[in-house]
Design an enzyme around this catalytic site. Structure first.
Site, short mmCIF file in Angstrom:
data_model
loop_
_atom_site.label_atom_id
_atom_site.label_comp_id
_atom_site.label_asym_id
_atom_site.label_seq_id
_atom_site.Cartn_x
_atom_site.Cartn_y
_atom_site.Cartn_z
N ALA A 12 74.28 -37.30 7.96
CA ALA A 12 75.24 -36.56 7.13
C ALA A 12 74.52 -35.66 6.14
O ALA A 12 74.98 -35.41 5.04
CB ALA A 12 76.16 -37.54 6.40
N GLN A 14 72.18 -31.91 5.67
CA GLN A 14 72.59 -30.50 5.61
C GLN A 14 73.38 -30.08 6.85
O GLN A 14 74.44 -29.47 6.75
CB GLN A 14 71.35 -29.61 5.50
CG GLN A 14 70.59 -29.75 4.21
CD GLN A 14 71.21 -28.93 3.11
OE1 GLN A 14 72.35 -29.13 2.72
NE2 GLN A 14 70.47 -27.95 2.62
N ILE A 15 72.83 -30.42 8.03
CA ILE A 15 73.53 -30.03 9.27
C ILE A 15 74.76 -30.92 9.47
O ILE A 15 75.84 -30.42 9.80
CB ILE A 15 72.60 -30.07 10.49
CG1 ILE A 15 71.42 -29.10 10.31
CG2 ILE A 15 73.36 -29.72 11.77
CD1 ILE A 15 70.43 -29.06 11.46
N ARG A 84 59.41 -33.12 7.61
CA ARG A 84 57.98 -33.41 7.38
C ARG A 84 57.72 -33.45 5.87
O ARG A 84 58.18 -32.60 5.12
CB ARG A 84 57.13 -32.32 8.03
CG ARG A 84 55.67 -32.69 8.10
CD ARG A 84 55.04 -32.30 9.43
NE ARG A 84 55.08 -30.88 9.68
CZ ARG A 84 54.00 -30.11 9.77
NH1 ARG A 84 52.80 -30.63 9.59
NH2 ARG A 84 54.11 -28.84 10.05
N ASN A 122 64.72 -32.77 15.49
CA ASN A 122 63.43 -32.29 16.00
C ASN A 122 62.41 -33.42 16.13
O ASN A 122 62.51 -34.40 15.40
CB ASN A 122 62.87 -31.24 15.03
CG ASN A 122 63.37 -29.85 15.36
OD1 ASN A 122 63.64 -29.53 16.51
ND2 ASN A 122 63.48 -29.02 14.33
N HIS A 177 62.12 -26.02 22.24
CA HIS A 177 62.44 -25.47 20.91
C HIS A 177 61.18 -25.51 20.06
O HIS A 177 60.95 -26.41 19.27
CB HIS A 177 63.54 -26.32 20.28
CG HIS A 177 64.01 -25.80 18.96
ND1 HIS A 177 64.47 -24.52 18.79
CD2 HIS A 177 64.11 -26.39 17.74
CE1 HIS A 177 64.81 -24.35 17.52
NE2 HIS A 177 64.59 -25.47 16.87
O1 TXD Z 1 67.69 -26.09 16.71
C1 TXD Z 1 67.56 -27.22 16.31
N1 TXD Z 1 67.69 -28.23 17.15
C2 TXD Z 1 67.29 -27.49 14.89
C3 TXD Z 1 66.89 -28.82 14.53
C4 TXD Z 1 67.49 -26.50 13.89
C5 TXD Z 1 67.35 -26.83 12.58
C6 TXD Z 1 67.00 -28.17 12.12
N2 TXD Z 1 66.70 -29.07 13.16
C7 TXD Z 1 66.48 -30.49 12.86
O2 TXD Z 1 67.72 -31.12 12.64
C8 TXD Z 1 65.67 -30.82 11.65
O3 TXD Z 1 64.30 -30.65 11.90
C9 TXD Z 1 66.04 -32.28 11.47
O4 TXD Z 1 65.29 -33.10 12.37
C10 TXD Z 1 67.51 -32.34 11.89
C11 TXD Z 1 68.51 -32.46 10.76
O5 TXD Z 1 68.36 -31.40 9.87
P1 TXD Z 1 69.09 -31.45 8.43
O6 TXD Z 1 68.79 -30.16 7.77
O7 TXD Z 1 70.50 -31.89 8.56
O8 TXD Z 1 68.24 -32.61 7.73
P2 TXD Z 1 68.62 -33.51 6.48
O9 TXD Z 1 69.49 -32.74 5.52
O10 TXD Z 1 67.35 -34.09 6.00
O11 TXD Z 1 69.55 -34.65 7.10
C12 TXD Z 1 69.05 -35.66 7.91
C13 TXD Z 1 69.84 -36.92 7.58
C14 TXD Z 1 69.65 -37.42 6.15
O12 TXD Z 1 70.90 -37.46 5.47
C15 TXD Z 1 69.07 -38.82 6.33
O13 TXD Z 1 69.54 -39.76 5.37
C16 TXD Z 1 69.59 -39.17 7.70
O14 TXD Z 1 69.44 -37.97 8.46
N3 TXD Z 1 68.92 -40.27 8.35
C17 TXD Z 1 69.59 -41.18 9.07
N4 TXD Z 1 70.88 -41.24 9.37
C18 TXD Z 1 71.26 -42.29 10.12
N5 TXD Z 1 70.43 -43.24 10.57
C19 TXD Z 1 69.12 -43.19 10.29
N6 TXD Z 1 68.28 -44.12 10.76
C20 TXD Z 1 68.65 -42.11 9.51
N7 TXD Z 1 67.44 -41.74 9.04
C21 TXD Z 1 67.62 -40.61 8.33
#
Ligand code: TXD
Length: 310
Positions: A12, A14-15, A84, A122, A177
């Protein structure tokens, strides 16, 4: 009367939050927003519940820290993962996110049998492959979102360059990607005219380079976090294809079984998505340079598969 669809958003951040907003605005169905951070998905869900009356939207949204609440989901969109951190190598990140995908995959397997799973985390191609392995779902029901976004970036830059409507540019970006993604110039057109007749070669080269680095360009500008509006929109468009049986051709990370000479990994290829999930991998004729670039991109994905244990 048709039953309302259930959309499970796993992660939950940013995306994930933007996915929830777009799901509501586009009336995809009822939304469950899951994250491990306590209170955050509940807070975002409550905020969105208060948006619904403003636009007269009848969607229900709940936030949860209990993965069992995704039960019966028609679509799961997975964005959970860590970005990262300073001192963390790319390989460390792969292992960390692979562990998260293993946990989430087990939850999806237990509670959302039959769902169409769209992975966004990613490194995209490998995390999608791992998700398929952990869930054991049929390969046509587990896809990765990257090509729609990379293609949208290519289209946006080309439309700006040619000074035409975005709707006049048809393009496709294949491959993994990453830095080796393959903008397929031979299938890119402007008003139906081959792009090389519209945009000068040196400008095309520069635009394709910018497409490959567009994610990084946004990261550098934002300072914290990565792109989220367009990735969320891209994943929603894939969910819509499935839920509405659109049978649209779009690029997505799919399990390759010899298509384009690639086997045994997930890689971005043109596919048809409809009610059957990935209904077909579409084989288009690539020129020698594009085929070689796709093979190189596949090699880059393979090198990460080993690190992730996918
Ligand atoms: O084109 C594409 N596929 C992409 C991918 C384009 C842009 C970003 N891309 C990747 O999407 C980025 O490198 C990340 O791996 C993901 C998610 O990006 P976002 O910007 O939404 O990252 P956030 O804001 O850090 O959100 C990730 C959430 C965060 O709230 C954590 O608490 C949660 O993941 N998180 C979990 N949720 C559930 N269960 C577990 N185990 C868990 N661990 C972390």
């Amino acid at each position: 009367m048709a039953k309302r669809k259930k959309i499970a958003l796993i992660g939950a951040g940013q995306i994930g939050g933007t996915l929830a907003l777009l799901s509501g605005l586009r009336n995809l169905g009822d939304v469950v927003l899951f994250d491990i951070v306590e209170g955050m998905p509940q807070g975002k869900a409550l905020d969105l519940q208060h948006l619904a009356p403003v636009f007269g939207l009848d969607f229900s949204i709940t936030g949860t820290n209990n993965i069992a609440d995704i039960k019966g989901a028609d679509v799961c969109i997975v964005t959970s993962g860590l970005p990262r951190k300073p001192g963390m190598s790319r390989d460390d990140l792969v292992k960390t996110n692979a562990d998260i995908i293993r946990t989430i995959g087990a939850g999806i397997k237990e509670h959302a049998q039959g769902a169409f799973v769209i992975v966004v985390t990613n490194p995209l191609d490998v995390m999608t492959q791992l998700m398929q392995k952990v869930t054991g779902f049929p390969t046509n029901m587990v896809v990765g979102m990257a090509g729609v976004l990379d293609t949208a970036r290519y289209q946006a830059f080309l439309a700006q360059e040619a000074k035409v409507s975005i709707t006049s540019v048809a393009a496709t970006v294949l491959g993994g990607h990453g830095d080796d993604m393959v903008p397929v110039r031979s299938y890119t057109t402007c008003g139906g005219v081959p792009i090389e007749q519209v945009v000068a070669k040196d400008r095309l080269d520069a635009i394709e380079k910018r497409v490959r680095g567009a994610g990084g360009e946004i990261v550098a500008l934002l300072k914290t976090g990565s792109a989220f509006y367009s990735p969320a929109a891209s994943a929603i468009s894939m969910a819509e294809c499935y839920l509405n049986d659109k049978k649209k051709i779009l690029p997505a990370a799919v399990s390759c079984n010899g298509e384009y000479g690639v086997k045994g990994i997930y890689l971005g290829l043109p596919v048809i998505i409809g009610a059957g999930g990935v209904e077909k991998i579409v084989e288009i004729e690539l020129n020698d340079a594009e085929r070689a670039a796709l093979a190189k991109s596949a090699d880059a994905v393979r090198s990460v598969v080993a690190i992730a244990g996918a």
